[in-house]
Scaffold this motif. Sequence first.
Motif, PDB file in Angstrom:
ATOM      1  N   GLY A  79       0.793  -1.228   0.000  1.00  0.00           N
ATOM      2  CA  GLY A  79       0.000   0.000   0.000  1.00  0.00           C
ATOM      3  C   GLY A  79       0.823   1.275   0.000  1.00  0.00           C
ATOM      4  N   ARG A  80       2.139   1.144   0.049  1.00  0.00           N
ATOM      5  CA  ARG A  80       2.977   2.347   0.050  1.00  0.00           C
ATOM      6  C   ARG A  80       3.025   2.954  -1.346  1.00  0.00           C
ATOM      7  N   ARG A  81       3.073   4.237  -1.392  1.00  0.00           N
ATOM      8  CA  ARG A  81       3.177   4.938  -2.680  1.00  0.00           C
ATOM      9  C   ARG A  81       4.647   5.246  -2.920  1.00  0.00           C
ATOM     10  N   ARG A  82       5.120   4.804  -4.026  1.00  0.00           N
ATOM     11  CA  ARG A  82       6.490   5.121  -4.407  1.00  0.00           C
ATOM     12  C   ARG A  82       6.482   6.408  -5.196  1.00  0.00           C
ATOM     13  N   PRO A  83       7.449   7.256  -4.961  1.00  0.00           N
ATOM     14  CA  PRO A  83       7.525   8.472  -5.774  1.00  0.00           C
ATOM     15  C   PRO A  83       7.840   8.121  -7.221  1.00  0.00           C
ATOM     16  N   ARG A  84       7.527   9.022  -8.080  1.00  0.00           N
ATOM     17  CA  ARG A  84       7.797   8.873  -9.511  1.00  0.00           C
ATOM     18  C   ARG A  84       8.169  10.235 -10.052  1.00  0.00           C
ATOM     19  N   VAL A  85       8.787  10.248 -11.201  1.00  0.00           N
ATOM     20  CA  VAL A  85       9.187  11.510 -11.818  1.00  0.00           C
ATOM     21  C   VAL A  85       8.693  11.562 -13.253  1.00  0.00           C
ATOM     22  N   GLN A  86       8.641  12.757 -13.775  1.00  0.00           N
ATOM     23  CA  GLN A  86       8.250  13.000 -15.163  1.00  0.00           C
ATOM     24  C   GLN A  86       9.505  12.951 -16.040  1.00  0.00           C
ATOM     25  N   PRO A  87       9.340  12.742 -17.338  1.00  0.00           N
ATOM     26  CA  PRO A  87      10.493  12.685 -18.235  1.00  0.00           C
ATOM     27  C   PRO A  87      11.344  13.952 -18.216  1.00  0.00           C
ATOM     28  N   ASP A  88      10.732  15.119 -17.996  1.00  0.00           N
ATOM     29  CA  ASP A  88      11.485  16.369 -18.027  1.00  0.00           C
ATOM     30  C   ASP A  88      12.018  16.790 -16.661  1.00  0.00           C
ATOM     31  N   THR A  89      11.917  15.924 -15.645  1.00  0.00           N
ATOM     32  CA  THR A  89      12.471  16.229 -14.326  1.00  0.00           C
ATOM     33  C   THR A  89      13.992  16.299 -14.428  1.00  0.00           C
ATOM     34  N   SER A  90      14.581  17.360 -13.888  1.00  0.00           N
ATOM     35  CA  SER A  90      16.039  17.516 -13.965  1.00  0.00           C
ATOM     36  C   SER A  90      16.734  16.467 -13.095  1.00  0.00           C
ATOM     37  N   LEU A  91      17.966  16.141 -13.458  1.00  0.00           N
ATOM     38  CA  LEU A  91      18.727  15.145 -12.712  1.00  0.00           C
ATOM     39  C   LEU A  91      18.932  15.552 -11.247  1.00  0.00           C
ATOM     40  N   PRO A  92      19.222  16.814 -10.943  1.00  0.00           N
ATOM     41  CA  PRO A  92      19.315  17.188  -9.528  1.00  0.00           C
ATOM     42  C   PRO A  92      17.995  16.952  -8.777  1.00  0.00           C
ATOM     43  N   GLU A  93      16.860  17.199  -9.432  1.00  0.00           N
ATOM     44  CA  GLU A  93      15.567  16.930  -8.801  1.00  0.00           C
ATOM     45  C   GLU A  93      15.360  15.424  -8.601  1.00  0.00           C
ATOM     46  N   VAL A  94      15.754  14.621  -9.576  1.00  0.00           N
ATOM     47  CA  VAL A  94      15.651  13.172  -9.463  1.00  0.00           C
ATOM     48  C   VAL A  94      16.451  12.707  -8.245  1.00  0.00           C
ATOM     49  N   ALA A  95      17.686  13.183  -8.122  1.00  0.00           N
ATOM     50  CA  ALA A  95      18.536  12.803  -6.996  1.00  0.00           C
ATOM     51  C   ALA A  95      17.903  13.221  -5.667  1.00  0.00           C
ATOM     52  N   ALA A  96      17.307  14.401  -5.617  1.00  0.00           N
ATOM     53  CA  ALA A  96      16.666  14.883  -4.390  1.00  0.00           C
ATOM     54  C   ALA A  96      15.465  13.999  -4.022  1.00  0.00           C
ATOM     55  N   VAL A  97      14.668  13.604  -5.013  1.00  0.00           N
ATOM     56  CA  VAL A  97      13.512  12.729  -4.743  1.00  0.00           C
ATOM     57  C   VAL A  97      14.002  11.388  -4.205  1.00  0.00           C
ATOM     58  N   ASP A 104      16.407   3.944  -4.405  1.00  0.00           N
ATOM     59  CA  ASP A 104      17.453   4.071  -5.413  1.00  0.00           C
ATOM     60  C   ASP A 104      16.960   3.802  -6.827  1.00  0.00           C
ATOM     61  N   ALA A 105      15.635   3.849  -7.007  1.00  0.00           N
ATOM     62  CA  ALA A 105      15.058   3.710  -8.348  1.00  0.00           C
ATOM     63  C   ALA A 105      13.705   4.401  -8.376  1.00  0.00           C
ATOM     64  N   LEU A 106      13.458   5.118  -9.462  1.00  0.00           N
ATOM     65  CA  LEU A 106      12.198   5.838  -9.629  1.00  0.00           C
ATOM     66  C   LEU A 106      11.605   5.545 -10.997  1.00  0.00           C
ATOM     67  N   PRO A 107      10.312   5.257 -11.036  1.00  0.00           N
ATOM     68  CA  PRO A 107       9.658   5.123 -12.332  1.00  0.00           C
ATOM     69  C   PRO A 107       9.593   6.493 -13.015  1.00  0.00           C
ATOM     70  N   VAL A 108       9.785   6.502 -14.311  1.00  0.00           N
ATOM     71  CA  VAL A 108       9.622   7.715 -15.107  1.00  0.00           C
ATOM     72  C   VAL A 108       8.301   7.532 -15.848  1.00  0.00           C
ATOM     73  N   VAL A 109       7.356   8.415 -15.550  1.00  0.00           N
ATOM     74  CA  VAL A 109       6.012   8.263 -16.102  1.00  0.00           C
ATOM     75  C   VAL A 109       5.596   9.496 -16.892  1.00  0.00           C
ATOM     76  N   SER A 110       4.807   9.239 -17.913  1.00  0.00           N
ATOM     77  CA  SER A 110       4.191  10.307 -18.698  1.00  0.00           C
ATOM     78  C   SER A 110       2.691  10.057 -18.652  1.00  0.00           C
ATOM     79  N   LYS A 111       1.939  10.845 -19.382  1.00  0.00           N
ATOM     80  CA  LYS A 111       0.484  10.634 -19.382  1.00  0.00           C
ATOM     81  C   LYS A 111       0.116   9.275 -19.973  1.00  0.00           C
ATOM     82  N   GLU A 112       1.004   8.680 -20.748  1.00  0.00           N
ATOM     83  CA  GLU A 112       0.771   7.352 -21.317  1.00  0.00           C
ATOM     84  C   GLU A 112       1.081   6.237 -20.333  1.00  0.00           C
TER      85      GLU A 112
END
Length: 155
Positions: A79-97, A104-112
Amino acid sequence: MNVELLTAKQAMSRILVAIRPEESPLMAWEMMRRGEVHHLPVVEDGHVLGVLTREDVAASWSGGLEEQSRRQVRGLLGGRRRPRVQPDTSLPEVAAVMLDAGCDALPVVSKEGLIGLITARDVLAAVAGRVRAVDRPGEVVTGMFHLDPILPAGD
């Protein structure tokens, strides 16, 4: 290339091994082993429900092969929600998330839906200048393997 200008889409892994939520932890473990991956997105209808790690599967292991083949990986997400990032998220933002979420892994999601996975290793490769420009779309492979566990016959 300036690392701060790189995006998740530029650094992410594009070909993913993923699993459906109704599959078993036994299947998840085998897919990770055969696919030589440490992270396994759980995907339903193209949308990511979460990301399993080898540690998640190992920590939840109880009983024998028969018990593991009857459970579903959906239950390992807890039931935990894992964070995710958008394709245009900057690398420093990805590292911060990643740091804030302790993952140590984040899904990259778009509207598709799920289009990639960015790992700590991908971020390190980008910092080391080892990102190649790729214009092709990602590919999510589910059902890469089909395993039917052979269980001991009952006496």
